[in-house]
Scaffold this motif. Sequence first.
Motif, PDB file in Angstrom:
ATOM      1  N   GLU A 110       0.789  -1.652   0.035  1.00 46.07           N
ATOM      2  CA  GLU A 110      -0.276  -0.017   0.120  1.00 46.07           C
ATOM      3  C   GLU A 110       1.097   1.121   0.256  1.00 46.07           C
ATOM      4  N   PRO A 111       1.799   1.742   0.675  1.00 46.69           N
ATOM      5  CA  PRO A 111       2.621   3.211   0.633  1.00 46.69           C
ATOM      6  C   PRO A 111       3.455   2.548  -0.491  1.00 46.69           C
ATOM      7  N   SER A 112       3.557   1.797  -1.501  1.00 48.90           N
ATOM      8  CA  SER A 112       4.828   1.585  -2.571  1.00 48.90           C
ATOM      9  C   SER A 112       4.633   2.476  -3.067  1.00 48.90           C
ATOM     10  N   LYS A 113       5.364   3.711  -4.053  1.00 44.21           N
ATOM     11  CA  LYS A 113       4.865   3.871  -5.246  1.00 44.21           C
ATOM     12  C   LYS A 113       5.005   2.832  -6.263  1.00 44.21           C
ATOM     13  N   THR A 114       5.366   2.267  -6.239  1.00 42.42           N
ATOM     14  CA  THR A 114       5.900   1.024  -7.229  1.00 42.42           C
ATOM     15  C   THR A 114       3.993  -0.094  -6.490  1.00 42.42           C
ATOM     16  N   ARG A 115       3.766  -0.927  -7.919  1.00 41.71           N
ATOM     17  CA  ARG A 115       3.198  -1.721  -7.594  1.00 41.71           C
ATOM     18  C   ARG A 115       3.780  -2.548  -7.607  1.00 41.71           C
ATOM     19  N   VAL A 116       3.130  -3.439  -5.854  1.00 44.02           N
ATOM     20  CA  VAL A 116       3.566  -4.728  -5.974  1.00 44.02           C
ATOM     21  C   VAL A 116       2.687  -5.544  -5.656  1.00 44.02           C
ATOM     22  N   LEU A 117       2.355  -6.673  -6.721  1.00 47.78           N
ATOM     23  CA  LEU A 117       2.020  -7.911  -6.055  1.00 47.78           C
ATOM     24  C   LEU A 117       2.808  -8.838  -5.509  1.00 47.78           C
ATOM     25  N   ALA A 118       2.154 -10.188  -5.214  1.00 46.63           N
ATOM     26  CA  ALA A 118       3.075 -11.199  -4.734  1.00 46.63           C
ATOM     27  C   ALA A 118       2.815 -12.183  -4.877  1.00 46.63           C
ATOM     28  N   TYR A 119       3.594 -13.523  -5.103  1.00 45.29           N
ATOM     29  CA  TYR A 119       3.137 -14.712  -4.874  1.00 45.29           C
ATOM     30  C   TYR A 119       3.155 -15.872  -3.827  1.00 45.29           C
ATOM     31  N   LEU A 120       2.192 -15.740  -3.303  1.00 50.09           N
ATOM     32  CA  LEU A 120       2.255 -16.293  -1.855  1.00 50.09           C
ATOM     33  C   LEU A 120       3.240 -17.077  -1.274  1.00 50.09           C
ATOM     34  N   SER A 121       3.946 -17.051  -0.586  1.00 49.02           N
ATOM     35  CA  SER A 121       4.633 -18.411  -0.120  1.00 49.02           C
ATOM     36  C   SER A 121       3.902 -19.624   0.409  1.00 49.02           C
ATOM     37  N   ALA A 122       3.960 -20.765   0.087  1.00 53.20           N
ATOM     38  CA  ALA A 122       3.370 -22.458   0.469  1.00 53.20           C
ATOM     39  C   ALA A 122       3.334 -22.557   1.880  1.00 53.20           C
ATOM     40  N   TYR A 123       4.840 -21.681   2.434  1.00 56.97           N
ATOM     41  CA  TYR A 123       5.345 -22.139   3.769  1.00 56.97           C
ATOM     42  C   TYR A 123       4.887 -21.411   4.493  1.00 56.97           C
ATOM     43  N   LEU A 124       4.762 -21.759   5.950  1.00 58.90           N
ATOM     44  CA  LEU A 124       4.010 -20.557   7.002  1.00 58.90           C
ATOM     45  C   LEU A 124       4.585 -19.597   7.698  1.00 58.90           C
ATOM     46  N   VAL A 125       6.164 -19.721   7.731  1.00 57.61           N
ATOM     47  CA  VAL A 125       6.926 -18.564   7.762  1.00 57.61           C
ATOM     48  C   VAL A 125       7.271 -17.871   6.679  1.00 57.61           C
ATOM     49  N   ARG A 141       9.784 -27.781   6.672  1.00 59.61           N
ATOM     50  CA  ARG A 141       9.296 -29.248   6.275  1.00 59.61           C
ATOM     51  C   ARG A 141       7.808 -28.822   5.858  1.00 59.61           C
ATOM     52  N   PRO A 142       7.328 -30.807   5.478  1.00 59.41           N
ATOM     53  CA  PRO A 142       5.686 -30.925   6.033  1.00 59.41           C
ATOM     54  C   PRO A 142       5.040 -29.824   6.931  1.00 59.41           C
ATOM     55  N   GLU A 143       5.238 -30.948   8.440  1.00 54.08           N
ATOM     56  CA  GLU A 143       4.639 -29.894   9.166  1.00 54.08           C
ATOM     57  C   GLU A 143       4.261 -28.227   8.985  1.00 54.08           C
ATOM     58  N   CYS A 144       4.965 -27.602   8.526  1.00 57.09           N
ATOM     59  CA  CYS A 144       5.209 -26.001   8.732  1.00 57.09           C
ATOM     60  C   CYS A 144       4.345 -25.564   7.143  1.00 57.09           C
ATOM     61  N   LEU A 145       3.808 -26.369   6.940  1.00 60.12           N
ATOM     62  CA  LEU A 145       3.097 -26.103   5.514  1.00 60.12           C
ATOM     63  C   LEU A 145       1.293 -25.902   6.062  1.00 60.12           C
ATOM     64  N   ASP A 146       0.030 -24.819   5.885  1.00 59.53           N
ATOM     65  CA  ASP A 146      -1.316 -25.081   6.185  1.00 59.53           C
ATOM     66  C   ASP A 146      -1.945 -25.164   4.538  1.00 59.53           C
ATOM     67  N   PHE A 160      14.775 -32.019  -0.661  1.00 53.41           N
ATOM     68  CA  PHE A 160      14.311 -33.895  -0.968  1.00 53.41           C
ATOM     69  C   PHE A 160      15.797 -34.361  -0.632  1.00 53.41           C
ATOM     70  N   ALA A 161      16.365 -33.903   0.551  1.00 50.96           N
ATOM     71  CA  ALA A 161      16.881 -35.013   1.048  1.00 50.96           C
ATOM     72  C   ALA A 161      16.435 -35.184   2.596  1.00 50.96           C
ATOM     73  N   ARG A 162      15.396 -33.879   3.212  1.00 48.37           N
ATOM     74  CA  ARG A 162      15.075 -33.924   4.358  1.00 48.37           C
ATOM     75  C   ARG A 162      13.918 -34.889   3.814  1.00 48.37           C
ATOM     76  N   TRP A 163      12.670 -33.983   3.342  1.00 46.68           N
ATOM     77  CA  TRP A 163      11.177 -35.157   2.767  1.00 46.68           C
ATOM     78  C   TRP A 163      11.268 -35.635   1.873  1.00 46.68           C
ATOM     79  N   GLY A 164      11.766 -35.987   0.969  1.00 48.14           N
ATOM     80  CA  GLY A 164      11.330 -36.054  -0.152  1.00 48.14           C
ATOM     81  C   GLY A 164      10.726 -35.574  -0.918  1.00 48.14           C
ATOM     82  N   VAL A 165       9.559 -35.220  -1.175  1.00 47.99           N
ATOM     83  CA  VAL A 165       8.426 -35.205  -2.380  1.00 47.99           C
ATOM     84  C   VAL A 165       7.247 -34.488  -1.388  1.00 47.99           C
ATOM     85  N   ASP A 166       7.609 -34.510  -0.402  1.00 51.26           N
ATOM     86  CA  ASP A 166       5.855 -34.594   0.331  1.00 51.26           C
ATOM     87  C   ASP A 166       6.121 -33.069   0.434  1.00 51.26           C
ATOM     88  N   VAL A 167       7.008 -32.069   0.412  1.00 52.87           N
ATOM     89  CA  VAL A 167       6.445 -30.477   0.391  1.00 52.87           C
ATOM     90  C   VAL A 167       6.307 -30.249  -0.861  1.00 52.87           C
TER      91      VAL A 167
END
Length: 425
Positions: free
Chosen positions: A108-123, A136-141, A168-175
């Motif tokens: 809202e305050p930026s002079k530039t138009r700002v859009l977002a690709y929302l993170s799939a992760y909660l953080v 990790r998988p538990e950190c997605l909702d 992939f070494a931590r969670w495979g394809v789950d995330v």
Amino acid sequence: MLLTGGRVIDPTVGRDGVFDVLVAEGRIAAIGQDMGSGVSADTQRIDCRGKLVLPGLIDTHAHVYQGVTGRFGLNPDMCGVHSGVTTLVDQGGPSCITLPGFRQYVAEPSKTRVLAYLSAYLVGGLEGHYYPELYRPECLDVEATVRSARENRDLVRGLKAHAEIGGFARWGVDVMRIATRIGREADLPVYIHFGQLWPRPEEGGLAVNPDSIFNQVVEMLKPGDILAHPFSRHPGGFVELDGKLHPLVHEAIRRGLKIDVGHGSHFSYQTARIVLDAGVIPDTLGADMHGYNTQVAAPAGTPDSHPDEEDHIFKGKTRFSLVSAMTSMLALGLPLAHVVAMVTRNAARMVGMEGELGTLKVGGVADISVLDDARGRWVLRDNEGTEVVTRQMLTPAFCLRAGERFDATAAILPQPQEAASAVHA
């Protein structure tokens, strides 16, 4: 305001020639030739001879959640209007939890138009995804992220996720499976980072062949999803360990997947040459600047280093911009018309705003980028130390955002380096 005598290129309508552009009340009032005699005496005239007059540039890969993402997020107007860019797409900075703050304190305050690709992760993109265990998988909702995306359609234009060796070494394809489910349920494109981001676990972990990641991910995606970083020097992406294009890339394109350059500090001229010589032409171009790969002072208390600056000769302290990334594309042999389309029409299509953004049309919003277009010999250098010479150098002069002028004064803009006679193209 009358922009006179510039070379107007608008891929949406197939326009490429010398035209004048009249702007009034934040809108494009007229486009034509030799319009000077037909405007009022109080019209401000801006001489654009020798310059490119383009639809407002759209950077498809920005990191501008300043403050909340720590050292990672840059000032949006520094990357935007003061770098000749009228629209930024933040890739994965805000999450379903932090999107309200992104709207209130960034968009809202930026002079530039700002859009977002929302993170799939909660953080979201905290410190540039510095701490892998937060992803990790538990950190997605799924439910919360889909709801956030649906109820903020004006701001959220897609989803961001990562497909790389450390994950992939931590969670495979789950995330990745969860992230692509979010994209399907929200009916939005998913933007996939390829190339290693996190180190492999020091103990345990799954054995991962980097060349297996691309095909596993492509099988999960839907038409319109975006494969990022085709020119990355990191393993696990478009180019296999043997230096050849991954055999599934052409099939992915046939399935309707799109490709975004996502320049960044991992950009490699050698990788780009392999991909382009195989006939793969990216659709869009993002700068991928952030606080770890640019010459921006680090906020106190943030990490001292980041993978993007640890494994190459310049330690991430480079200067670049969306317009300098355009020059890199020209140096690789892509035609100017396609490079312009990457940052205008095609980028507008990626955010679902084709016809509204990325084009110059009478009655439309006056988002216009004006670039200097010089000829000579300049050396370009990637973070592997590879040098190429370009004979065409684009630099931002100014832009209009909804008719308001902003000069290209960002301190982060690179200074062109003239090529020595010993450097060969």
